[in-house]
Design an enzyme around this catalytic site. Structure first.
Site, PDB file in Angstrom:
ATOM      1  CG  ASP A 113       1.250  -5.182  51.290  1.00 18.94           C
ATOM      2  OD1 ASP A 113       1.404  -4.582  52.584  1.00 18.94           O
ATOM      3  OD2 ASP A 113       2.048  -4.781  50.585  1.00 18.94           O
TER       4      ASP A 113
ATOM      5  CG  HIS B 161      -4.854  -3.808  60.463  1.00 16.52           C
ATOM      6  ND1 HIS B 161      -4.018  -4.276  59.538  1.00 16.52           N
ATOM      7  CD2 HIS B 161      -4.052  -2.973  61.257  1.00 16.52           C
ATOM      8  CE1 HIS B 161      -2.844  -4.026  59.586  1.00 16.52           C
ATOM      9  NE2 HIS B 161      -2.885  -3.022  60.701  1.00 16.52           N
TER      10      HIS B 161
ATOM     11  CG  LEU C  35     -11.705 -22.967  51.684  1.00 17.63           C
ATOM     12  CD1 LEU C  35     -11.019 -22.806  50.557  1.00 17.63           C
ATOM     13  CD2 LEU C  35     -12.587 -21.544  51.724  1.00 17.63           C
TER      14      LEU C  35
END
Length: 263
Positions: free
Chosen positions: A43, A60, A154
């Site tokens: 956020d 972004h 991962l």
């Protein structure tokens, strides 16, 4: 004026590298209890950009760079799964130009980061309603999945066009269909079986949820899966979230006592 500020930001940006200090921190953390699965609500991108006189898309763009840093940090630690809340079902309400830019980021990430993800043995997945995404976005995501599907390290999941309530409704409909078709006995339905109808079917439930930018809510993210997750909030906006902050969250997790409802 805003374009000039954006160019100045690009010129001044430096990539974050792993240092000797961070390697020592990793070794120390690895001696403790690590979360198997970390989920993050990323956020603050838009507010980060506006505070600097930049267009929201600059936030972004910087946020995507932070994804790179934190993915490396999680992989270096040996965490099994990292899930990033990238675009919610509610985010379609944002301005069209911002949404279009967000939908272009998987293509950019594909160009800049695929080789490293393959080299690191990281597997990329997507959680959410892919059928509603633009064709070019879905194609980029599918290329990631195809190129990394055999990787065994991962598991990096992007929650795209994701909403937890929508996920639960979707799972419930599939269960009803399977019961009506005779594939499933309704009496066999329990929490474990219900979980197999969710997007996260073969992932461990998140041990740790991180949310940046000062908000202290979970915003329709993994409502079922977060039932016993440890929550960690920070005022730092996602573009400024560093390896060190990530390590701090892991360290705080290691000091917590997880009782799952027991005394």
């Amino acid at each position: 004026m805003m374009i000039q500020a954006f160019k100045k930001w690009l010129i001044g940006y430096k990539d974050e590298k792993q240092t000797d200090e961070s390697r020592q921190r990793i070794e120390k953390l690895q001696k403790g209890r690590l979360p198997r699965h970390v989920a993050i609500i990323m956020d603050g991108n838009g507010r980060w950009a506006q505070k600097r006189g930049l267009p929201r898309v600059a936030g972004h763009r910087q946020g995507m760079i932070t994804i790179r840093h934190i993915t490396r940090a999680a992989d270096d630690l040996g965490i099994e799964a990292l899930t990033l809340y990238s675009f919610s079902t509610e985010n379609w309400k944002r301005p069209e130009d911002e949404v279009n830019y967000l939908m272009s980021l998987p293509e950019e990430f594909l160009r800049t980061d695929l080789d490293e993800l393959v080299e690191r043995n990281i597997q990329v997945r997507m959680l959410g309603r892919g059928e509603d995404l633009p064709k070019h976005t879905l194609e980029a995501i599918n290329k990631f999945r195809e190129a990394t599907k055999n990787n065994t390290g991962l598991i990096l999941s992007f929650a795209m066009n994701y909403g937890a309530r929508s996920e639960i409704v979707r799972a419930s409909k599939q269960i009803i269909e399977d019961v009506e078709s005779g594939k499933l006995d309704k009496d066999s339905l329990d929490e474990s079986l219900f979980g197999k109808y969710l997007y996260t079917v073969d992932l461990p439930e998140p041990d740790l949820l991180i949310r940046t930018s000062g908000e202290v809510r979970i915003s329709n993210f993994m409502l079922w899966q977060l039932a016993y997750s440890e929550l960690w909030f920070t005022d730092v906006q996602w573009p400024d979230f560093t390896r060190e902050r990530f390590y701090q969250a892991i360290e705080d997790f290691q000091y917590r006592s997880r009782r799952y409802g027991a005394v």
